[in-house]
Design a protein around this motif. Structure first.
Motif, mmCIF file in Angstrom:
data_model
loop_
_atom_site.group_PDB
_atom_site.id
_atom_site.type_symbol
_atom_site.label_atom_id
_atom_site.label_comp_id
_atom_site.label_asym_id
_atom_site.label_seq_id
_atom_site.Cartn_x
_atom_site.Cartn_y
_atom_site.Cartn_z
ATOM 1 N N ALA A 59 -44.090 56.252 -60.642
ATOM 2 C CA ALA A 59 -44.641 55.687 -59.404
ATOM 3 C C ALA A 59 -45.091 56.767 -58.427
ATOM 4 O O ALA A 59 -44.518 57.849 -58.378
ATOM 5 C CB ALA A 59 -43.564 54.818 -58.742
ATOM 6 N N PRO A 60 -46.124 56.432 -57.634
ATOM 7 C CA PRO A 60 -46.475 57.339 -56.532
ATOM 8 C C PRO A 60 -45.360 57.333 -55.504
ATOM 9 O O PRO A 60 -44.887 56.252 -55.126
ATOM 10 C CB PRO A 60 -47.755 56.699 -55.946
ATOM 11 N N ILE A 93 -41.903 53.483 -63.216
ATOM 12 C CA ILE A 93 -40.556 53.857 -62.757
ATOM 13 C C ILE A 93 -40.699 54.855 -61.610
ATOM 14 O O ILE A 93 -41.447 55.831 -61.731
ATOM 15 C CB ILE A 93 -39.739 54.501 -63.907
ATOM 16 N N GLY A 94 -39.995 54.602 -60.521
ATOM 17 C CA GLY A 94 -40.083 55.494 -59.369
ATOM 18 C C GLY A 94 -38.832 56.327 -59.194
ATOM 19 O O GLY A 94 -38.678 57.393 -59.809
ATOM 20 N N ARG A 95 -37.899 55.808 -58.397
ATOM 21 C CA ARG A 95 -36.750 56.627 -57.994
ATOM 22 C C ARG A 95 -35.930 57.134 -59.162
ATOM 23 O O ARG A 95 -35.468 58.281 -59.156
ATOM 24 C CB ARG A 95 -35.881 55.816 -57.020
ATOM 25 N N ASN A 102 -43.211 46.999 -61.715
ATOM 26 C CA ASN A 102 -42.520 48.085 -61.017
ATOM 27 C C ASN A 102 -41.415 47.514 -60.124
ATOM 28 O O ASN A 102 -41.505 46.395 -59.647
ATOM 29 C CB ASN A 102 -43.548 48.854 -60.152
ATOM 30 N N GLY A 103 -40.385 48.341 -59.927
ATOM 31 C CA GLY A 103 -39.309 47.984 -59.004
ATOM 32 C C GLY A 103 -37.968 47.901 -59.708
ATOM 33 O O GLY A 103 -37.771 47.037 -60.557
ATOM 34 N N GLY A 104 -37.071 48.824 -59.376
ATOM 35 C CA GLY A 104 -35.694 48.736 -59.849
ATOM 36 C C GLY A 104 -35.480 49.023 -61.329
ATOM 37 O O GLY A 104 -34.398 48.736 -61.847
ATOM 38 N N TYR A 155 -42.442 63.244 -52.728
ATOM 39 C CA TYR A 155 -41.712 63.459 -53.981
ATOM 40 C C TYR A 155 -42.665 63.826 -55.120
ATOM 41 O O TYR A 155 -42.558 64.901 -55.685
ATOM 42 C CB TYR A 155 -40.909 62.207 -54.361
ATOM 43 N N ARG A 200 -37.760 48.718 -49.985
ATOM 44 C CA ARG A 200 -37.650 49.037 -51.416
ATOM 45 C C ARG A 200 -36.343 48.521 -52.006
ATOM 46 O O ARG A 200 -36.108 48.634 -53.187
ATOM 47 C CB ARG A 200 -37.741 50.556 -51.631
ATOM 48 N N GLU A 214 -49.059 61.028 -54.800
ATOM 49 C CA GLU A 214 -48.589 60.325 -53.619
ATOM 50 C C GLU A 214 -49.809 59.633 -52.992
ATOM 51 O O GLU A 214 -50.949 60.013 -53.282
ATOM 52 C CB GLU A 214 -48.071 61.335 -52.581
ATOM 53 N N HIS A 261 -45.332 45.796 -57.672
ATOM 54 C CA HIS A 261 -43.955 46.068 -57.233
ATOM 55 C C HIS A 261 -43.328 44.693 -57.006
ATOM 56 O O HIS A 261 -43.739 43.961 -56.097
ATOM 57 C CB HIS A 261 -43.983 46.912 -55.957
ATOM 58 N N GLN A 292 -53.797 58.012 -55.856
ATOM 59 C CA GLN A 292 -53.670 56.783 -55.072
ATOM 60 C C GLN A 292 -54.266 56.972 -53.675
ATOM 61 O O GLN A 292 -53.920 57.917 -52.970
ATOM 62 C CB GLN A 292 -52.215 56.353 -54.920
HETATM 63 C C1 LIG Z 1 -39.805 58.273 -51.188
HETATM 64 C C2 LIG Z 1 -40.748 57.199 -51.667
HETATM 65 C C3 LIG Z 1 -42.083 57.297 -51.362
HETATM 66 C C4 LIG Z 1 -42.977 56.318 -51.813
HETATM 67 N N1 LIG Z 1 -44.331 56.490 -51.594
HETATM 68 C C5 LIG Z 1 -45.199 55.582 -52.143
HETATM 69 C C6 LIG Z 1 -46.614 55.809 -52.077
HETATM 70 O O1 LIG Z 1 -47.096 56.829 -51.589
HETATM 71 N N2 LIG Z 1 -47.416 54.851 -52.616
HETATM 72 C C7 LIG Z 1 -46.918 53.719 -53.203
HETATM 73 O O2 LIG Z 1 -47.676 52.881 -53.692
HETATM 74 N N3 LIG Z 1 -45.600 53.507 -53.287
HETATM 75 C C8 LIG Z 1 -44.739 54.418 -52.802
HETATM 76 N N4 LIG Z 1 -43.405 54.238 -52.966
HETATM 77 C C9 LIG Z 1 -42.920 53.042 -53.687
HETATM 78 C C10 LIG Z 1 -42.805 53.358 -55.179
HETATM 79 O O3 LIG Z 1 -44.064 53.673 -55.717
HETATM 80 C C11 LIG Z 1 -42.222 52.171 -55.931
HETATM 81 O O4 LIG Z 1 -43.078 51.069 -55.784
HETATM 82 C C12 LIG Z 1 -40.834 51.775 -55.418
HETATM 83 O O5 LIG Z 1 -40.006 52.905 -55.199
HETATM 84 C C13 LIG Z 1 -40.137 50.820 -56.396
HETATM 85 O O6 LIG Z 1 -39.956 51.427 -57.654
HETATM 86 P P1 LIG Z 1 -38.537 52.048 -58.116
HETATM 87 O O7 LIG Z 1 -37.505 50.999 -57.841
HETATM 88 O O8 LIG Z 1 -38.703 52.351 -59.573
HETATM 89 O O9 LIG Z 1 -38.300 53.271 -57.267
HETATM 90 C C14 LIG Z 1 -42.501 55.204 -52.536
HETATM 91 C C15 LIG Z 1 -41.140 55.129 -52.844
HETATM 92 C C16 LIG Z 1 -40.273 56.123 -52.435
HETATM 93 C C17 LIG Z 1 -38.812 56.043 -52.823
#
Ligand SMILES: Cc1cc2nc3c(=O)[nH]c(=O)nc-3n(C[C@H](O)[C@H](O)[C@H](O)COP(=O)(O)O)c2cc1C
Length: 322
Positions: free
Chosen positions: A11-12, A227-229, A206-208, A16, A181, A37, A166, A65
Motif C-alpha cells: 500500500a501507499p 498489504i500496508g502496515r 485492502n485493509g487489515g 513510509y 485506519r 506515497e 480499502h 499515487q
Molecule cells: C502511515 C500511513 C500512511 C498512509 N498514506 C497513504 C497514502 O499516501 N495514500 C493512500 O491511499 N493510503 C495511505 N494509507 C492507507 C494505506 O494505504 C492502507 O489503505 C491502510 O493502511 C490499510 O491497509 P493495512 O491495514 O494493510 O495497513 C496510509 C497508511 C498509513 C499507516
C-alpha cells in the motif's frame, strides 16, 4: 496497454513507502507491486517539487499515487509521471485527512462519482499506462453496499478497470487518519460482492491483511491483495510471494544478505545527498521476530544519531539471526 500484475501489492503510505523503503521491499520480492506515497498534484504543478517523483529503476513494477481533483492538473501530472517511467497512475479517493478534504481530494471525492469518472477518463486519455483508483467502501453515513455499487458503476464509465478498495468506511469528521485506519469496521464481504457484480473489473482488496496465508484466502474471491502496515512492520514476510503465488522457487536471500545489499545502496545514496536516518528507519522491521530484534533496532537508532553507518555494519549483521 501493459497488463500489470497486482496479485500482491504494498500500500501507499506517506512517510513510509518512500523510494528507499521500496528499494528494500524490492530486494525481498521481485513480484510484489509497489506504490509511491500520495503526491498532491498541487505540489507538482505549483510547487514544482518534481524530486518527489524520483525512484530507482529497480523498483519496477511501480505505480505512482496522485492526490487531486483539478482535471487540468491531473492531466499535467499524469503525463509527467508517465515520462518519469511509472507503470501505473493511481488516484487517491480514500484519504480522510482534514488537509486533503480542504483541497477537495481524497475520500471526500466519493461523494462526487461523476467528477471522479471525468478525472480518470481525462487522465487515461492523456497517457498510455493504466490509471487506477484507490477508495473506501463509502464515507460517513454512506455505509450501504448500494452506495459502493453506485460509485463503482459511475466511475467504471471512465474506462477504469483497476479498483483498489480499502474495505472500511472513511469518517470525514471526528476521526483522525490513524483512527480511520482502525475504527471503522472491515467489511470484506462488500469487496467480494463487488467482484461478483463487476467480474470484468480488477478488484484489489485492502485493509487489515496480516500475512500471505490470509492473502491467499482473499485471492479466492478477488484479483489482488494490498498489504500496508504489516508489510512495513515486517518486510521479510514478502519473501515467499513468488513461491506461494507464482509457483516459482527463487533463491530466498537471508536477512543478512538483504541488510548488506540495502546498506550498499544506502552508502551510494548518502554520497548523492540523501538523508541517512530517513533511509535507516526502514530497517527497523527487518529484525521482526528475531531474538535480537530490540538490540538491532537500538543499534539502528545509534547509527541514526551518529549519522554514520560504516562503523555499525558488522554489528548489525551479527545481530540478525540469518
Ligand atoms: C502511515 C500511513 C500512511 C498512509 N498514506 C497513504 C497514502 O499516501 N495514500 C493512500 O491511499 N493510503 C495511505 N494509507 C492507507 C494505506 O494505504 C492502507 O489503505 C491502510 O493502511 C490499510 O491497509 P493495512 O491495514 O494493510 O495497513 C496510509 C497508511 C498509513 C499507516
Amino acid at each position: 496497454m501493459n497488463i500489470l500484475d497486482h496479485k500482491v501489492c504494498v500500500a501507499p503510505m506517506m512517510q513510509y513507502t518512500d523510494m528507499h523503503d521500496r528499494y528494500l521491499l524490492r530486494l525481498i520480492s521481485k513480484k510484489v507491486f509497489l506504490y509511491t506515497e500520495m503526491i498532491a498534484t498541487g505540489s507538482l504543478v505549483y510547487g514544482r517539487c518534481f524530486d518527489q517523483l524520483e525512484f530507482n529503476k529497480e523498483e519496477h513494477p511501480i505505480g505512482v499515487q496522485l492526490g487531486g481533483s483539478d482535471i487540468k492538473d491531473l492531466i499535467e501530472c499524469s503525463k509527467k509521471c508517465e515520462d518519469y517511467g511509472y507503470n501505473e497512475i493511481n488516484l487517491n479517493c480514500g484519504c480522510p485527512s482534514d488537509r486533503v478534504q480542504k483541497g477537495r481530494f481524497g475520500a471526500c471525492l466519493m461523494l462526487e462519482a461523476n467528477h471522479v469518472a471525468e478525472c480518470l477518463s481525462e487522465m487515461q486519455n492523456a497517457v498510455e499506462i493504466p490509471v487506477s483508483i484507490k477508495c473506501r467502501l463509502g464515507i460517513d453515513h454512506h455505509e450501504s453496499y448500494e452506495f459502493l455499487y453506485d460509485f463503482v458503476s459511475k466511475v467504471k464509465e471512465s474506462g477504469t478497470k483497476i479498483f483498489i478498495i480499502h474495505a472500511r468506511n472513511g469518517i470525514l469528521k471526528g476521526l483522525s487518519p490513524r483512527q480511520n485506519r482502525n475504527i471503522p469496521p472491515l467489511k470484506y464481504d462488500y469487496v467480494y460482492k463487488l467482484k461478483k457484480d463487476f467480474p470484468d473489473l480488477e478488484i484489489i482488496i485492502n485493509g487489515g491483511i496480516k500475512d500471505l496465508d490470509e492473502s491467499k484466502n482473499h485471492l479466492n474471491k478477488v484479483d489482488g491483495v494490498m498489504i500496508g502496515r504489516c508489510a512495513y512492520d515486517n518486510p521479510f514476510m514478502l519473501k515467499d510471494v513468488e513461491n506461494k503465488f507464482y509457483n516459482e522457487n527463487p533463491i530466498i536471500e537471508s536477512k543478512k544478505e538483504i541488510l548488506n545489499k540495502y546498506l550498499d545502496y544506502v552508502e551510494i545514496k548518502i554520497s548523492e545527498g540523501h538523508n541517512l536516518p530517513k533511509m535507516l528507519k526502514h530497517l527497523f522491521g527487518l529484525s521482526r521476530g528475531d531474538k535480537n530484534a530490540k538490540i538491532f533496532r537500538l543499534k539502528i537508532i545509534e547509527a541514526m544519531k551518529e549519522n554514520s553507518i560504516q562503523p555499525f555494519r558488522k554489528e548489525l549483521d551479527d545481530l540478525l539471526v540469518y
